[in-house]
Design an enzyme around this catalytic site. Structure first.
Site, short mmCIF file in Angstrom:
data_model
loop_
_atom_site.label_atom_id
_atom_site.label_comp_id
_atom_site.label_asym_id
_atom_site.label_seq_id
_atom_site.Cartn_x
_atom_site.Cartn_y
_atom_site.Cartn_z
N ALA A 282 -28.97 -10.86 -4.04
CA ALA A 282 -28.67 -12.20 -3.54
C ALA A 282 -29.58 -12.57 -2.36
O ALA A 282 -30.01 -11.70 -1.60
CB ALA A 282 -27.21 -12.28 -3.10
N GLY B 92 -27.31 -7.76 -6.81
CA GLY B 92 -27.35 -8.71 -7.91
C GLY B 92 -28.51 -8.47 -8.85
O GLY B 92 -28.42 -8.80 -10.05
N GLU C 211 -27.26 -5.82 -11.13
CA GLU C 211 -26.27 -6.44 -12.00
C GLU C 211 -26.94 -7.29 -13.08
O GLU C 211 -26.48 -7.33 -14.23
CB GLU C 211 -25.32 -7.30 -11.18
CG GLU C 211 -24.38 -6.50 -10.28
CD GLU C 211 -23.51 -7.39 -9.41
OE1 GLU C 211 -22.30 -7.45 -9.66
OE2 GLU C 211 -24.05 -8.04 -8.48
N GLU D 254 -23.41 -3.25 -1.96
CA GLU D 254 -22.56 -4.31 -1.38
C GLU D 254 -21.54 -3.80 -0.38
O GLU D 254 -21.26 -4.47 0.63
CB GLU D 254 -21.85 -5.08 -2.51
CG GLU D 254 -22.74 -6.06 -3.25
CD GLU D 254 -23.52 -5.42 -4.38
OE1 GLU D 254 -24.15 -6.17 -5.15
OE2 GLU D 254 -23.49 -4.19 -4.50
#
Length: 275
Positions: free
Chosen positions: A69, A114, A117, A137
């Site tokens: 992110a 992210g 992911e 995270e």
């Protein structure tokens, strides 16, 4: 403003392979509102493209796949804007996962948070020697928020997923291979030179090799196989078999199925058209 996602349709013997490249070098492909928007528009174009048989997801930025992110942008958002952005990002990831074509993530460099992911939404993952993966995270007092807890658990089980998430551990290509996170690893040279960038696209080159192995096979059959396998991971045995039969029924009336039988009888390579 230039697009932060680049589509390349290959030609010649590689016709049917499409490369989708993340292209935000100033921010190491961090997932911003603009990048996610460009990504979703690219996926919409790919989804209806009958000529695309295999999709390879890569980075055009040396040394990084996707840094996760965009935390600098996130810091300027209100709580409502964060919620809206997360919804858009999760939708983009579902759209990648739901593409009818097989997808391969080429991991050259860091794929964190992210970015990791995002790679989990692909059907296959190939790691270059410089790949660094992880879900950091919890070290930021948050949790994976784009499907990582679900997709990684389905891939490697709850115990290993908890170990990686609780510790925020970063790991290289070989631990990823041993855990079943990646399908293939490109071996590193005995002595990698940080100044030499020639090995920073080896994951992509290996991903193309995988794409070339998929390319000659019946396009409709590959798509139906993907659909059946995706449903198999969540369906009970009876439903899974029913879905497989429904997918099989889609290939029976195709010209490609008849071409496969002819080619087998004539002892030659089949030439599939995708219908």
């Amino acid at each position: 403003m230039d697009s932060e996602v680049i589509l390349t349709r290959h030609s010649g013997n590689d016709k049917g392979i499409l490369t989708l490249a993340l292209n935000r070098p100033k921010a190491k492909n961090a997932l911003s509102r603009s990048l996610v928007g460009d990504f979703r528009r690219a996926l919409e174009e790919i989804r209806g493209d009958k000529d695309t048989r295999v999709v390879v997801l890569r980075s055009s930025v040396p040394g990084v796949f996707c840094a996760g992110a965009d935390l600098k942008e996130r810091a300027t958002m209100s709580a409502g804007e964060v919620e809206q952005f997360l919804y858009s990002m999760k939708t983009a990831f579902k759209e990648l996962e739901g593409l009818p074509q097989p997808t391969i993530a080429a991991l050259d460099g860091a794929a964190l948070g992210g970015g990791f992911e995002l790679s989990l939404c692909c059907d296959l993952r190939v790691a270059g020697p410089r790949a660094v993966l992880g879900l950091p995270e919890t070290s930021l007092a948050i949790i994976p928020g784009a499907g990582g807890t679900l997709r990684l658990t389905k891939l490697i089980g709850p115990s290993r997923t908890k170990a990686l998430v609780f510790t925020a551990r970063r790991f290289g290509p070989y631990p990823a291979l041993s855990m079943g996170i990646v399908n293939d690893v490109v071996e590193a040279a005995e002595c990698m030179d940080d100044k030499d960038t020639s090995d920073q696209s080896l994951g992509y080159e290996r991903a193309l090799q995988w794409a070339r192995q998929i390319l000659p096979n019946g396009p409709v059959a590959v798509r139906m196989a993907k659909r059946a396998i995706d449903h198999a991971s969540t369906a009970d045995p009876s439903s899974g078999l029913d879905i497989e039969q429904l997918c099989y029924a889609q290939v029976i009336p195709t010209e490609d199925r008849l071409e496969g039988l002819r080619a087998f009888k004539e002892k030659r390579k089949p030439v599939y058209k995708g219908y």
